[in-house]
Write a protein that holds these residues in place. Structure first.
Motif, short mmCIF file in Angstrom:
data_model
loop_
_atom_site.label_atom_id
_atom_site.label_comp_id
_atom_site.label_asym_id
_atom_site.label_seq_id
_atom_site.Cartn_x
_atom_site.Cartn_y
_atom_site.Cartn_z
N ASN A 84 0.82 -1.20 0.00
CA ASN A 84 0.00 0.00 0.00
C ASN A 84 0.86 1.26 0.00
N ASN A 117 -5.87 -1.07 4.27
CA ASN A 117 -7.03 -0.63 3.49
C ASN A 117 -8.29 -1.00 4.25
N LEU A 132 -7.28 3.68 3.13
CA LEU A 132 -5.96 4.03 3.65
C LEU A 132 -5.97 5.35 4.39
#
Length: 379
Positions: A84, A117, A132
């Motif tokens: 991420n 997430n 996020l």
């Protein structure tokens, strides 16, 4: 040439200022070359061996690593979380956002979601926040499905960030808060050192760069790198850190003319602005000499991550005052020769772990090089 000799530390009654900028991992600051240094490994802790394949010592020229690769866990962040972070960095690069924005975005996601997430959390949810950056569909950020797409969420964050006037010159907290409008605005800063390290690991040292897109270069003397750090003066390095000849020298001497401006090396809060052991300042309003007590006029600034910088031998009472919030590159005083000094120079120290004693001092040359603000190139 000046030759600062360490003297007993001033016993000052320091006003403690609450700073919500504690680093979640202890920084180990060592100088080395190659790929990932002991600075990164020690600072993050528990880094997967595969991290050694990531390059951290360029200035972003190689571009970010792909978020689709087999990325390792880094410190407290698992492989999914690191992916991420890579998505956040790659989106910023594609959009042409300077690397400082990548650091801000990664640190923001660390605070909002620990780089996870997040979906709807039921009673633990903050209103209808998702993803996020914990963006809210009800506030116009996008649909729930869109906000749980890391690339979309990152894009929306950057689109808002770049509309904030002067965001690149702001502290990380101020820039993040201008986008997020959090109820806890001071919480972002504590993630800045780790976010900087992760950007370096995932983007070929881009936190030491300036520029945007594919046009990145190492920050030059006097420029603020994406890490948020800059040199305190344009000068040559004289006496070094704890040399065999001077094992008690807890900083470096930067040789520069009297009256030259001294810049805060990074954003933070001024915790000391004083004359050694003389509240009147009379003993510091004249040039010092070898063997005279201490720093003369000096300033200490507390930074994110429990870091502190000290600036000694100023020519006059510092312009910065206790409690002032300063930005990187802001003038806090001027070079002089007060205190234990044989000529004009800035004695510059870096301390870790909120430890202003000699035990907390680290080598400023290697530390500043890791931040993209090399003292060696500061002429």
């Amino acid at each position: 040439m000046s030759d600062y000799e360490d003297a007993p530390r001033p016993r000052l009654r320091i006003r403690r200022i609450a700073l919500a900028i504690a680093l979640t991992a202890t920084l180990t600051l060592l100088c080395c070359g190659g790929t990932v240094s002991a600075f990164f490994l020690g600072g993050l802790g528990g880094v997967d061996d595969n991290t050694m394949t990531l390059s951290a010592y360029g200035c972003g020229e190689g571009g970010p690593v792909s978020a689709d690769g087999n990325l390792p866990a880094i410190g407290p962040y698992g492989k999914v979380q690191v992916r991420n972070a890579a998505v956040i960095i790659n989106v910023g690069s594609t959009m042409g956002v300077p690397p400082r924005g990548w650091v801000v975005a990664v640190a923001t996601a660390m605070q909002e979601s620990r780089l996870s997430n997040l979906g709807f959390l039921g009673d633990r949810n903050d209103h209808d926040s998702l993803g996020l950056f914990q963006q809210r569909p009800s506030m116009g950020w996008g649909t729930p499905e869109q906000l749980q797409d890391p690339a979309y969420a990152s894009t929306k964050f950057y689109e808002k960030l770049v509309t904030v006037a002067g965001w690149e010159d702001m502290s990380l907290t101020a820039a993040a808060q201008a986008v997020q409008r959090s109820a806890y605005p001071d919480a972002y800063a504590k993630h800045e050192p780790i976010a900087t390290q992760i950007v370096n690991l995932l983007a070929n040292g881009a936190a030491r760069a300036i520029g945007s897109g594919t046009d990145l270069r190492c920050a030059a003397a006097g420029e603020v790198a994406a890490s948020g750090w800059t040199i305190p003066v344009k000068a040559m390095v004289g006496s070094g850190f704890r040399t065999p000849e001077r094992p008690d020298h807890d900083g470096v001497d930067l040789i520069v003319a009297k009256g030259a401006p001294i810049w805060a090396a990074s954003s933070g809060i001024v915790t000391v602005a004083a004359c050694d052991n003389d509240a009147s300042g009379r003993s510091c309003n004249v040039d010092g000499y070898p063997g005279k007590l201490g720093c003369g006029w000096f300033v200490e600034v507390q930074h994110a991550g429990n870091l502190m910088t000290r600036y000694c031998h100023m020519v006059e009472r510092p312009s910065a005052k206790v409690g002032d919030v300063v930005n990187a590159g802001q003038v806090i005083g001027r070079v002089g020769s007060s205190g234990n000094s044989s000529g004009p120079h800035l004695h510059f120290e870096v301390h870790v772990n909120n430890d202003r004693s000699p035990s907390g001092a680290v080598n400023p040359v290697s530390f500043m090089k890791d931040q993209g603000a090399s003292l060696d190139g500061g002429q």
